[in-house]
Design an enzyme around this catalytic site. Structure first.
Site: not given
Length: 529
Positions: A156, A186, A264
């Site tokens: 993402h 992911d 992230s």
């Protein structure tokens, strides 16, 4: 609420005192107000400072500090900041209602500098310019896994990227290219053109235990590059919280090491400085860290990254089943002595599981001779198997143990199942629900596939046992106490035959998947449903 941590949901609050202000504060400390005016304060004689604590008193803390410093010094050079420019969809179309028949709105096709000189333009006077996709900017983190420039981050973070720039620890900024990405896990791999880079060693996430020390690295809020936070493993094998695709593997590591927007793709490391996870999301009401951060385990990251580097794609193994975890609440219905394993709740026709003979109600308790703790652990392990691999599943069927050999298939999104998952008046019965026959009209209205056989839930009384079991109108009851039901009358008779106060095990089809639900009937209402 789950938040992906490359989204900068707010500005970081920064408070700084200018140097001049600090000096003024120091001078002011030497003044006091007297009734006759302001006077210089008397300078008191120096106060003796307390003696520092002896080494023996703080040796454990000092040793901990030294250890954390050593790990941080080892890992930080391999951490990177990932700045992404992506082409997003224009928001103006949504804000103005999309397609409009009234012609251009004020200033719609004029340069911003000229809009103030024109009022409302007559429809058709100027041709509307086509909406251009907007460029969006995002910031995430990553970790170098090889000296020749391969970097792991989150999918993402790089999704839709048209340009990626990586800032190394030595402040060099390099362009990166996408090697491959896997939306299911992911995970993404990118690469920079460089050599002899510091890299991280892989750790074994399967050996993590709650309470162990971990460190999280990244660029929180995009401002604070190469930050490190310390915490513990709060839990392992956390289930997938996303609802967009229940087939995404779980197995997440939960930690209280602070993870914030911008983290992230950053690494989660153990006390040896080894990579045990990739930070991916937080659970928070406000969008910033609230004590619950989650990381993808390195067991999954490594398998995915190696496939992406080798082939540019990931081929996930799948069985074609939906599962529930065995719990103390439902174990007795399957004659189980331990509350571990995964219960098969649905088998996809013509899937590897169907071809091997797996059935609803089978309890999978072993995979290749290893104990299966829950459905999430099984799903993670199978998803890492190469399609075509032969595996041995130890199952318990009607109280008897047996082994089923399965040839693992390949996962294809939206085609196969492999997940860890007249108006009636108020009901006064012991379950608190009303059911209806599954007629063709009901099937069409509720979009229920033809292979689903059972009775449709028509209504559920708020606060009832059915409501407590998360049953909802539109769900289909397939079984009662592991016996199929094909009509409303059959379901009502089965429910009424249930002894007072005895739990009911229902197999329920809901939103494309089946799961077992334990219902605790209301002993005070023995009439009706």
């Amino acid at each position: 609420m789950a938040f992906e941590t490359n989204k900068l949901v707010g500005k970081a609050g920064r408070v700084a005192v200018p140097a001049g202000a600090a000096a003024a504060l120091v001078l002011a400390a030497g003044m006091f107000v007297h009734h006759n005016g302001v006077h210089a304060a008397m300078i008191a004689s120096p106060i003796a400072s307390p003696a520092p604590m002896d080494d023996n008193s703080v040796s454990s803390l000092v040793a901990l500090d030294n250890a954390v410093e050593a790990v941080a010094a080892r890992v930080t050079p391999a951490v990177v900041n990932v700045a992404v420019t992506s082409r997003g969809s224009s928001e103006s179309e949504h804000e103005t209602g999309g397609d409009q028949e009234d012609g251009p709105q004020q200033g719609q096709s004029l340069p911003p500098g000229l809009q103030q000189f024109f009022g409302q333009l007559p429809p058709g006077m100027m041709q509307q310019r086509p909406q251009q996709p907007q460029l969006e900017h995002g910031i995430g983190s990553g970790i170098i896994i090889s000296p020749d420039g391969y970097i792991v981050t989150n999918n993402h973070v790089v999704d839709g990227a048209v340009e990626m720039r990586v800032t190394l620890h030595d402040r060099r900024v390099l362009k990166a290219k996408l090697v491959g990405r896997d939306p299911l896990t992911d995970i993404a791999v990118i690469k920079v053109d460089a050599h002899d880079l510091p890299s991280i060693a892989w750790g074994d996430s399967t050996k993590l235990k709650p309470g162990q020390t971990v460190l999280a690295f990244g660029s929180p809020f995009g401002y604070f590059q190469f930050s490190v936070t310390r915490g513990i493993v709060s839990a392992v094998d956390r289930q997938n919280p996303y609802r967009d695709d229940a087939r995404k593997p779980g197995g997440y590591i939960q930690t209280d090491a602070a993870i914030n927007p911008g983290n992230s793709g950053g690494p989660l490391v153990n006390a040896r400085g080894e990579l045990v996870g990739i930070n991916t999301f937080i659970i928070s009401n406000g969008g910033s860290f609230a004590g619950a951060g989650f990381a993808i385990p390195s067991q999954m990251v490594r398998a995915t990254a190696e496939q992406l580097i080798k082939t540019g794609a990931v081929h996930h193994g799948y069985l074609g089943i939906s599962m529930n975890d065995v719990t103390p609440e439902n174990a007795s219905f399957f004659n189980l002595k331990e509350a571990t394993g995964a219960i098969v709740t649905q088998v996809t026709p013509d899937s590897p599981a169907a071809q091997a003979g797996l059935k609803n109600g089978d309890v999978i308790d072993e995979l290749n001779g290893q104990k299966v703790i829950n459905g999430g652990a099984l799903q993670v392990a199978v998803s890492e198997d190469t399609p075509g691999t032969q595996i041995a599943l130890g199952i318990i069927r009607n109280g008897s143990s047996q082994t089923v050999n399965v040839k693992v298939g390949e996962y294809h999104k939206d085609a196969e199942v492999a997940s860890n998952g007249e108006s009636a008046g108020p009901q006064k019965g012991k379950l608190g629900l009303a059911v209806a026959e599954l007629t063709p009209d009901v099937r069409q209205q509720l979009h229920i596939p033809s292979q689903v056989q059972g009775v449709a839930i028509q209504s559920v009384r708020p606060g009832s046992p059915a409501d407590d079991a998360s049953l909802a109108p539109g769900d289909v009851i397939l079984e009662v106490d592991r016996h199929p039901v094909t009509s409303a009358e059959q379901f009502v008779n089965a429910a009424h035959a249930n002894a007072a106060g005895k739990d009911l095990l229902l197999l329920v089809w809901s939103q494309g998947g089946a799961s077992y639900r334990v219902v605790h009937p209301d002993a005070g209402n023995q009439s009706g449903m």
